[in-house]
Design an enzyme around this catalytic site. Sequence first.
Site, PDB file in Angstrom:
ATOM      1  N   CYS A  97       3.508   9.134  -7.341  1.00 30.57           N
ATOM      2  CA  CYS A  97       2.501   9.391  -8.384  1.00 30.57           C
ATOM      3  C   CYS A  97       1.867  10.764  -8.170  1.00 30.57           C
ATOM      4  CB  CYS A  97       1.459   8.282  -8.422  1.00 30.57           C
ATOM      5  SG  CYS A  97       0.693   7.963  -6.836  1.00 30.57           S
ATOM      6  N   ASP A 107      -0.015  -3.483   2.970  1.00 32.00           N
ATOM      7  CA  ASP A 107      -0.886  -2.430   2.452  1.00 32.00           C
ATOM      8  C   ASP A 107      -1.911  -2.132   3.544  1.00 32.00           C
ATOM      9  OD1 ASP A 107      -1.450  -1.343  -0.643  1.00 32.00           O
ATOM     10  OD2 ASP A 107      -3.195  -1.166   0.700  1.00 32.00           O
ATOM     11  N   SER A 108      -2.435  -0.910   3.554  1.00 32.05           N
ATOM     12  CA  SER A 108      -3.419  -0.572   4.588  1.00 32.05           C
ATOM     13  C   SER A 108      -4.833  -0.975   4.178  1.00 32.05           C
ATOM     14  CB  SER A 108      -3.382   0.933   4.874  1.00 32.05           C
ATOM     15  OG  SER A 108      -3.748   1.634   3.711  1.00 32.05           O
ATOM     16  N   ASP A 114       6.072   2.251  -3.018  1.00 34.49           N
ATOM     17  CA  ASP A 114       5.103   2.796  -3.978  1.00 34.49           C
ATOM     18  C   ASP A 114       3.888   3.336  -3.224  1.00 34.49           C
ATOM     19  OD1 ASP A 114       3.820   3.475  -6.313  1.00 34.49           O
ATOM     20  OD2 ASP A 114       3.208   1.431  -6.815  1.00 34.49           O
ATOM     21  N   ARG A 165       8.042  -5.824 -14.131  1.00 36.42           N
ATOM     22  CA  ARG A 165       8.839  -6.772 -14.923  1.00 36.42           C
ATOM     23  C   ARG A 165      10.336  -6.584 -14.647  1.00 36.42           C
ATOM     24  NH1 ARG A 165       7.988  -8.865 -20.937  1.00 36.42           N
ATOM     25  NH2 ARG A 165       9.386  -7.496 -22.024  1.00 36.42           N
TER      26      ARG A 165
HETATM   27  C1  LIG Z   1       0.280   3.520  -5.718  1.00 38.77           C
HETATM   28  S1  LIG Z   1      -0.617   2.277  -4.932  1.00 38.77           S
HETATM   29  C2  LIG Z   1       0.455   0.920  -4.953  1.00 38.77           C
HETATM   30  C3  LIG Z   1       0.327   0.093  -6.200  1.00 38.77           C
HETATM   31  C4  LIG Z   1       1.070  -1.206  -6.209  1.00 38.77           C
HETATM   32  N1  LIG Z   1       2.463  -1.029  -5.959  1.00 38.77           N
HETATM   33  C5  LIG Z   1       0.882  -1.915  -7.539  1.00 38.77           C
HETATM   34  O1  LIG Z   1       1.761  -1.850  -8.396  1.00 38.77           O
HETATM   35  O2  LIG Z   1      -0.192  -2.474  -7.729  1.00 38.77           O
HETATM   36  C6  LIG Z   1      -0.637   2.783  -3.292  1.00 38.77           C
HETATM   37  C7  LIG Z   1      -1.177   1.765  -2.311  1.00 38.77           C
HETATM   38  O3  LIG Z   1      -1.026   2.336  -1.009  1.00 38.77           O
HETATM   39  C8  LIG Z   1      -2.078   1.894  -0.210  1.00 38.77           C
HETATM   40  N2  LIG Z   1      -2.133   2.840   0.922  1.00 38.77           N
HETATM   41  C9  LIG Z   1      -2.775   4.024   1.006  1.00 38.77           C
HETATM   42  N3  LIG Z   1      -2.504   4.614   2.189  1.00 38.77           N
HETATM   43  C10 LIG Z   1      -1.652   3.782   2.847  1.00 38.77           C
HETATM   44  C11 LIG Z   1      -1.024   3.823   4.111  1.00 38.77           C
HETATM   45  N4  LIG Z   1      -1.172   4.858   4.918  1.00 38.77           N
HETATM   46  N5  LIG Z   1      -0.256   2.783   4.484  1.00 38.77           N
HETATM   47  C12 LIG Z   1      -0.082   1.713   3.670  1.00 38.77           C
HETATM   48  N6  LIG Z   1      -0.653   1.623   2.443  1.00 38.77           N
HETATM   49  C13 LIG Z   1      -1.426   2.646   2.042  1.00 38.77           C
HETATM   50  C14 LIG Z   1      -3.277   1.853  -1.101  1.00 38.77           C
HETATM   51  O4  LIG Z   1      -4.230   0.937  -0.598  1.00 38.77           O
HETATM   52  C15 LIG Z   1      -2.627   1.390  -2.422  1.00 38.77           C
HETATM   53  O5  LIG Z   1      -2.756   0.006  -2.528  1.00 38.77           O
END
Ligand SMILES: C[S@@+](CC[C@H](N)C(=O)[O-])C[C@H]1O[C@@H](n2cnc3c(N)ncnc32)[C@H](O)[C@@H]1O
Length: 399
Positions: free
Chosen positions: A341, A252-253, A301, A215
């Site tokens: 996190c 995102d991956s 993130d 937000r």
């Molecule tokens: C903490 S979450 C992000 C949450 C998002 N910002 C939200 O508010 O909904 C981390 C994200 O990183 C992705 N992820 C994990 N490893 C990754 C990588 N090596 N490269 C890119 N994305 C990755 C996961 O699929 C996940 O969606």
Amino acid sequence: MTATAYVKNSRLRVGLRRHPWVYDDAVTKIQGEYENGDVVTVRSEAGKFLAHGFVNDASRLALRLVSFEKSVPITDDLLRERVRDAVALRHDSLRLRERTNAYRVIHSEGDGLPGLIVDRYDDVLALSCSSLGTQRRLDPIVSELLALLEPSAILELGVSEGLRGSEGLPPGRGLISGVLAHPLRTVSIDGLHLHVPLTDGQKTGLFLDQRDNVRLLAGLAPGRRVLDACCYVGAFGLACAQAGARSVLAFDSSEAALELAIANAEMNGVADRVELVKGSLFRELRDRSDAGQTFDLIVLDPPKFAAKARDVKKARKGYLDANMLALKMLTPGGLLLTCSCSHHVGVEMLEGILSEAATRTSVRLRVLERRGAGLDHPVDVHCPEGRYLKAILAQRAGE
Ligand SMILES: C[S@@+](CC[C@H](N)C(=O)[O-])C[C@H]1O[C@@H](n2cnc3c(N)ncnc32)[C@H](O)[C@@H]1O
């Protein structure tokens, strides 16, 4: 007869007395018969009453303390009362239902229910439990949730295999109440609509902890070119696009997350302003930085880099590299929300990493705010370990 667990006298110290976790090395003996997950009375070595709690001698967290009042034992009524209290916080105090139908209903120790997470997605509740004592007493908790929230379904999701093994927990049972008409639910958060994967998503379906940060950033996005790094199903990027960002690039991956992000962009009518790309964090950041791309607002993130204390050194390097790459792409006057996190990376460390990243990239950076999870993720004042999400909003100043 309830067994009695004796813990080191040092637990009588004010700073420790009401901490809800007792590690196995602080337990000096357990008197009486018990099974793991049972209620025990907790006393100091000197015999002074400390708490009523759950015991689990197979876990490093050997005791999870629930009540610190001798006259308030752990009963089904107490657990029901904790559920009512948790719901009242979200509904009456925070008035969350005016903003959203997706929120955290129970946040573990922050709501006095060890290890229990309950998230609401419209008319479905997603529940996961990482404490054997609480897990064995889910019946009164679930029946109170049914009475108060009248969900059409409650799903019990399993916790990670490692945690399940160390706590001796059964696997998640899936649907434990009602009928799940569809594995997706559509929720609305501050006017943004999102499809939520209930059975095979990450966390319990959404990263609800970021709601207030989404937000905030949406309010700062109008006219800006936004990069949403690790976008999951698109919350940050799509909210920014909806709020009037000039453009949004999100990656995102996870193929599954990205598919939903694309569907979410279409559902919100912002697909023309949002580019959604499958890509891995360091490759995307490095390639775009090398190509000279710039952004006015960046959300970083990433997933948890440090699952264990011993991972911190490596994690620090990962956060440093990612933040340096982000800063290289941030325009003067641009905003960065950088998140971690990882339990083992505190806000001081994250800010230290940001400071080093700014030094190494010769960027004049100022911190605007230290932030964390939203208000529906309360932290027990005696258990700061509950503050797992760290987010820092910073601005690149002019030269
Ligand atoms: C903490 S979450 C992000 C949450 C998002 N910002 C939200 O508010 O909904 C981390 C994200 O990183 C992705 N992820 C994990 N490893 C990754 C990588 N090596 N490269 C890119 N994305 C990755 C996961 O699929 C996940 O969606």
